[in-house]
Design a protein around this motif. Structure first.
Motif, PDB file in Angstrom:
ATOM      1  N   PHE A 490       0.829  -1.206   0.000  1.00 14.99           N
ATOM      2  CA  PHE A 490       0.000   0.000   0.000  1.00 14.99           C
ATOM      3  C   PHE A 490       0.869   1.264   0.000  1.00 14.99           C
ATOM      4  O   PHE A 490       0.599   2.225  -0.721  1.00 14.99           O
ATOM      5  CB  PHE A 490      -0.933   0.007   1.216  1.00 14.99           C
ATOM      6  CG  PHE A 490      -2.097  -0.919   1.094  1.00 14.99           C
ATOM      7  CD1 PHE A 490      -3.099  -0.687   0.153  1.00 14.99           C
ATOM      8  CD2 PHE A 490      -2.211  -2.038   1.913  1.00 14.99           C
ATOM      9  CE1 PHE A 490      -4.187  -1.538   0.036  1.00 14.99           C
ATOM     10  CE2 PHE A 490      -3.292  -2.897   1.797  1.00 14.99           C
ATOM     11  CZ  PHE A 490      -4.283  -2.648   0.857  1.00 14.99           C
ATOM     12  N   TRP A 491       1.903   1.252   0.808  1.00 18.26           N
ATOM     13  CA  TRP A 491       2.768   2.431   0.909  1.00 18.26           C
ATOM     14  C   TRP A 491       3.494   2.675  -0.414  1.00 18.26           C
ATOM     15  O   TRP A 491       3.642   3.833  -0.842  1.00 18.26           O
ATOM     16  CB  TRP A 491       3.785   2.245   2.031  1.00 18.26           C
ATOM     17  CG  TRP A 491       3.162   2.060   3.393  1.00 18.26           C
ATOM     18  CD1 TRP A 491       1.858   2.273   3.736  1.00 18.26           C
ATOM     19  CD2 TRP A 491       3.819   1.584   4.570  1.00 18.26           C
ATOM     20  NE1 TRP A 491       1.650   1.970   5.062  1.00 18.26           N
ATOM     21  CE2 TRP A 491       2.836   1.549   5.607  1.00 18.26           C
ATOM     22  CE3 TRP A 491       5.109   1.182   4.876  1.00 18.26           C
ATOM     23  CZ2 TRP A 491       3.129   1.126   6.909  1.00 18.26           C
ATOM     24  CZ3 TRP A 491       5.410   0.771   6.168  1.00 18.26           C
ATOM     25  CH2 TRP A 491       4.428   0.746   7.178  1.00 18.26           C
ATOM     26  N   ASN A 492       3.942   1.610  -1.050  1.00 19.71           N
ATOM     27  CA  ASN A 492       4.644   1.744  -2.320  1.00 19.71           C
ATOM     28  C   ASN A 492       3.711   2.313  -3.393  1.00 19.71           C
ATOM     29  O   ASN A 492       4.110   3.196  -4.167  1.00 19.71           O
ATOM     30  CB  ASN A 492       5.183   0.378  -2.758  1.00 19.71           C
ATOM     31  CG  ASN A 492       5.995   0.465  -4.038  1.00 19.71           C
ATOM     32  OD1 ASN A 492       7.102   0.987  -4.046  1.00 19.71           O
ATOM     33  ND2 ASN A 492       5.436  -0.042  -5.131  1.00 19.71           N
ATOM     34  N   ASP A 493       2.479   1.838  -3.435  1.00 19.25           N
ATOM     35  CA  ASP A 493       1.517   2.354  -4.417  1.00 19.25           C
ATOM     36  C   ASP A 493       1.279   3.853  -4.212  1.00 19.25           C
ATOM     37  O   ASP A 493       1.208   4.622  -5.184  1.00 19.25           O
ATOM     38  CB  ASP A 493       0.187   1.595  -4.304  1.00 19.25           C
ATOM     39  CG  ASP A 493       0.285   0.168  -4.824  1.00 19.25           C
ATOM     40  OD1 ASP A 493       1.282  -0.139  -5.507  1.00 19.25           O
ATOM     41  OD2 ASP A 493      -0.624  -0.636  -4.523  1.00 19.25           O
ATOM     42  N   GLU A 494       1.140   4.252  -2.962  1.00 22.62           N
ATOM     43  CA  GLU A 494       0.912   5.672  -2.672  1.00 22.62           C
ATOM     44  C   GLU A 494       2.090   6.513  -3.139  1.00 22.62           C
ATOM     45  O   GLU A 494       1.911   7.592  -3.744  1.00 22.62           O
ATOM     46  CB  GLU A 494       0.684   5.871  -1.170  1.00 22.62           C
ATOM     47  CG  GLU A 494       0.409   7.318  -0.786  1.00 22.62           C
ATOM     48  CD  GLU A 494       0.211   7.519   0.717  1.00 22.62           C
ATOM     49  OE1 GLU A 494       0.134   8.699   1.152  1.00 22.62           O
ATOM     50  OE2 GLU A 494       0.152   6.511   1.462  1.00 22.62           O
ATOM     51  N   ALA A 495       3.319   6.054  -2.865  1.00 19.77           N
ATOM     52  CA  ALA A 495       4.515   6.797  -3.262  1.00 19.77           C
ATOM     53  C   ALA A 495       4.659   6.863  -4.778  1.00 19.77           C
ATOM     54  O   ALA A 495       5.009   7.906  -5.345  1.00 19.77           O
ATOM     55  CB  ALA A 495       5.754   6.151  -2.637  1.00 19.77           C
ATOM     56  N   VAL A 496       4.374   5.763  -5.446  1.00 21.76           N
ATOM     57  CA  VAL A 496       4.483   5.738  -6.911  1.00 21.76           C
ATOM     58  C   VAL A 496       3.466   6.687  -7.542  1.00 21.76           C
ATOM     59  O   VAL A 496       3.786   7.428  -8.485  1.00 21.76           O
ATOM     60  CB  VAL A 496       4.289   4.297  -7.439  1.00 21.76           C
ATOM     61  CG1 VAL A 496       4.133   4.302  -8.962  1.00 21.76           C
ATOM     62  CG2 VAL A 496       5.472   3.420  -7.038  1.00 21.76           C
ATOM     63  N   ASN A 497       2.237   6.680  -7.031  1.00 21.60           N
ATOM     64  CA  ASN A 497       1.209   7.577  -7.562  1.00 21.60           C
ATOM     65  C   ASN A 497       1.592   9.043  -7.368  1.00 21.60           C
ATOM     66  O   ASN A 497       1.401   9.878  -8.263  1.00 21.60           O
ATOM     67  CB  ASN A 497      -0.137   7.303  -6.892  1.00 21.60           C
ATOM     68  CG  ASN A 497      -0.721   5.966  -7.292  1.00 21.60           C
ATOM     69  OD1 ASN A 497      -0.391   5.429  -8.358  1.00 21.60           O
ATOM     70  ND2 ASN A 497      -1.571   5.400  -6.445  1.00 21.60           N
ATOM     71  N   LEU A 498       2.137   9.352  -6.195  1.00 20.92           N
ATOM     72  CA  LEU A 498       2.555  10.730  -5.927  1.00 20.92           C
ATOM     73  C   LEU A 498       3.714  11.127  -6.837  1.00 20.92           C
ATOM     74  O   LEU A 498       3.741  12.239  -7.388  1.00 20.92           O
ATOM     75  CB  LEU A 498       2.954  10.863  -4.443  1.00 20.92           C
ATOM     76  CG  LEU A 498       3.341  12.258  -3.940  1.00 20.92           C
ATOM     77  CD1 LEU A 498       2.216  13.261  -4.193  1.00 20.92           C
ATOM     78  CD2 LEU A 498       3.699  12.207  -2.459  1.00 20.92           C
ATOM     79  N   ALA A 499       4.659  10.212  -7.021  1.00 30.17           N
ATOM     80  CA  ALA A 499       5.811  10.499  -7.876  1.00 30.17           C
ATOM     81  C   ALA A 499       5.383  10.678  -9.330  1.00 30.17           C
ATOM     82  O   ALA A 499       5.911  11.546 -10.048  1.00 30.17           O
ATOM     83  CB  ALA A 499       6.834   9.371  -7.764  1.00 30.17           C
TER      84      ALA A 499
END
Length: 705
Positions: A490-499
């Motif tokens: 979940f955390w990785n998905d959030e970071a990728v979307n923000l990036a």
């Protein structure tokens, strides 16, 4: 050499002179009037037995060869030297005949004493003038060596020299005489000695103050470089005789070495050189980050090993989440924390930069006016040190990047080169995926500790509640740790979307790829950040919270149940005696604890109409009748030294002075000794004691002028 102790003027001094003659059984002087004795007769301290210099001694205290020195005092000598009297009165003639019977060697010795007294007094006055100027500069945080950039051995046009010249122009004859003889009032080497003695005298006063007030806690702050060397700032927290919480800045410890050797050196410095009685230490807290964190942990463990009652706690000057993050040596986390510092410094430069950020926030929240206004208000504060700093950063990250890029582009030429350079540095960090990923992980992991951290540094009822809710926090963290694969996804998905929204490429840190070039193609970013970021962050949080909030620390915090407002809130439950037992060896009468605790609870559990109860520890300590509950008072004073609890503004002066000194003093003028003076100008030192210490430490300076 001590001068005769009855040098005062007035009738009281004359009376003491008469008493001195009687006690010393000087029959040859018994017929002198008190005024004559006071004006014309003196004895130097060396004429007394060392252990018997006492006006009230009941037996003869003079040495066998003691000879009173006769002074000619009707008019003050112009040259400052005391002359031998040529008496013409009958009394004086008799005294002269008596003196002729004394051996010549003894008479010569007396002459030497007479000659030395004024020279020593003059030297003392000279030193006193130097210390007076030095203290004035130190209190005002004015560097003695400024403003010129002259060589160290030449004070030249320094602030110190300028004030000495001003004193000479105003009639300081002692300084003038020294200048006429030596062509200078004070050398650079002597100034260093004066500063060293000044530091020694102030710290001795601080140690004395702490000893008078019993138990204390030891606190340290982030390491600082002074004169090119790392130093550890040290504070002490205690409760004074008036039951007010106090903190004092104790100085800097040189931070050089590694492991146990460094820890031993630091402890030795505090105990042997400073004189702190660490057996009285009941708490410790440290604010350290980055590469020095492990060294501070070693020192903390050594301190706890040697003094088990020095419980490790959180420090109130830094939020729990910030403290946890600063202690992580992970590259991504340190990138976030260093960038936070740059952001804080950058936007504090100008109100116009703040307006630029607010404009960028409005661009990204066009349909959420309430949210935009909330973020704008938060950005007016020191948001990078808040409990929810990581959440705020995620919310404004896109606006931040847009703002600093705009400043760096500087299309309308509004910003100078330094501002645009700083904007570029921040932009590079924000546009790094390692920063984005670390920020998102910190935000999500520390959501679990945010409420607990806020409560533990809040009001007494909140702190008491936090002390009882830690188990739930640790349970939640363990659940995340046990299921880290799911949470990291979940955390990785959030970071990728923000990036992706910020057009930042998702990749493994370049520093890691350089070290593992052969594996670079096989390493996926998601796997890398799980192993090198998410897992270590969660494990570190769990480990640190367990260490910072050990059982004895929690029991101490639960003792806040003694605060009347907490009693009133939980009136049906009597405070736990088990928690108070942590201090059983530090209270005056453990045998009466149960009865006294019950009386205290009864007193505050019944609230009258319109009656207000003390709501915090500070107000409780100031209750007039708390003295009738000695065990309760002792426990409340011990809670008062816990570094976890925030101080009232009126008591939190030392740290504010420290921050002001470090921020406002240029690096080249920072002095670890004068910093101690500047932050403790109210400690109550006196110039005479400084002179005495200087003369004892540097006797070779006692020269004839």
């Amino acid at each position: 050499m001590l001068t005769q102790m009855l040098m005062q003027t007035g009738s009281s001094a004359a009376t003491k002179s008469k008493k001195w003659v009687e006690k010393c059984q000087r029959k040859d002087l018994i017929d002198k009037s008190p005024d004559q004795l006071h004006r014309y007769y003196r004895l130097c301290g060396k004429h007394f037995e060392t252990s018997l210099i006492d006006c009230d001694a009941q037996s003869t205290v003079l040495k066998d060869d003691a000879v009173p020195t006769i002074f000619d005092m009707p008019s003050q000598p112009q040259n400052g030297q005391v002359k031998r009297s040529k008496e013409t009165t009958k009394d004086d003639e008799a005294e002269s005949r008596g003196r002729k019977k004394i051996k010549k060697s003894q008479a010569d010795k007396a002459k030497e004493d007479v000659k030395t007294v004024p020279e020593e007094d003059e030297y003392r006055e000279y030193l006193k003038s130097l210390f007076e100027v030095l203290v004035l500069l130190g209190e005002q945080s004015i560097p003695p060596a400024g403003p010129g950039d002259r060589k160290q051995d030449d004070l030249g046009s320094s602030n110190f020299q300028a004030l000495l010249e001003y004193r000479m122009n105003c009639g300081d004859e002692v300084l003038k005489k020294r200048y006429d003889v030596n062509k200078e009032c004070c050398s650079s080497a002597q100034l260093s000695q004066l500063i060293e003695v000044c530091e020694k005298c102030i710290r001795s006063k601080l140690v004395e103050e702490v000893k008078q007030n019993g138990f204390f806690s030891l606190l340290t702050d982030d390491l600082l470089k002074i004169s090119g060397e790392w130093h550890l700032p040290v504070f002490v927290r205690f409760v004074d005789q008036s039951n007010y919480q106090r903190e004092r800045f104790f100085g800097f410890l040189r931070f050089e070495g590694d492991g146990d050797a460094l820890a031993e050196t630091l402890l030795s410095e505090m105990t042997d050189k400073w004189g702190l009685d660490m057996e009285q230490c009941r708490g410790q807290a440290h604010s350290c980050s980055g590469i020095h964190f492990d060294k501070i942990k070693t020192f903390s463990a050594k301190l706890m090993e040697r003094y088990p009652m020095a419980v490790l706690t959180l420090r109130s000057t830094r939020t729990l989440n910030m403290s946890l993050a600063n202690g992580m040596a992970l590259s991504g986390v340190q990138l976030v924390m260093s960038t936070f510092k740059k952001i804080e410094s950058f936007f504090s430069q100008s109100h116009l930069l703040q307006l630029e950020l607010e404009h960028a926030i409005l661009i990204f929240y066009p349909d959420k006016e309430e949210k935009a206004n909330e973020l704008k208000e938060i950005c007016h504060t020191s948001w990078t040190s808040r409990h929810d700093a990581f959440e705020v950063a995620v919310d404004i990250l896109e606006a931040l990047l847009l703002c600093v890029d705009s400043v760096h582009d500087n299309e309308d030429m509004r910003w100078n080169d330094q501002v645009t350079h700083d904007a570029l540095e921040i932009s590079k960090a924000l546009a790094d995926f390692e920063f984005v990923m670390a920020l998102v992980v910190l935000k999500n992991a520390m959501t679990l500790t945010r409420a607990f951290g806020k409560n533990v540094q809040g009001k007494a009822p909140d702190v008491h509640f936090a002390a009882t809710s830690l188990k739930a926090v640790l349970h939640s963290l363990k659940e995340v740790s046990d299921n880290i694969d799911v949470y990291h996804e979940f955390w990785n998905d959030e970071a990728v979307n923000l990036a992706t929204a910020m057009e930042i490429p998702v990749k493994v840190p370049r520093s890691f790829l350089r070290k593992h070039q052969s594996e670079s193609g096989a390493i996926r970013p998601e796997s890398y950040y799980k192993d090198h970021l998410s897992v270590p962050v969660v494990n570190h949080i769990i480990k640190e919270i367990n260490e910072l909030f050990c059982e004895n620390h929690l029991k101490s915090l639960r003792c806040l149940s003694l605060v009347p407002a907490v009693i009133e809130q939980h009136k049906s439950t009597e405070p736990e005696e088990d928690s108070i037992q942590v201090y059983k060896n530090d209270i005056p009468n453990a045998g009466t604890l149960s009865a006294e605790l019950h009386c205290w609870w009864v007193k505050w559990s019944k609230k009258g109409k319109g009656e207000t109860f003390p709501s915090n520890l500070h107000e409780t300590l100031q209750l007039a009748d708390v003295k009738f509950f000695p065990n309760m008072l002792a426990v409340l004073r011990l809670i008062g030294i816990l570094p976890t609890l925030a101080l009232e503004d009126s008591c939190n002066v030392a740290y504010k002075r420290f921050k002001m000194y470090m921020e406002n003093t240029p690096d080249k003028f920072k002095s670890k000794s004068l910093a101690l003076l500047n932050m403790n100008y109210d400690v109550g030192y006196d110039l005479d004691s400084m002179v005495e210490v200087y003369m004892n430490t540097y006797p070779e300076r006692e020269e004839v002028m």
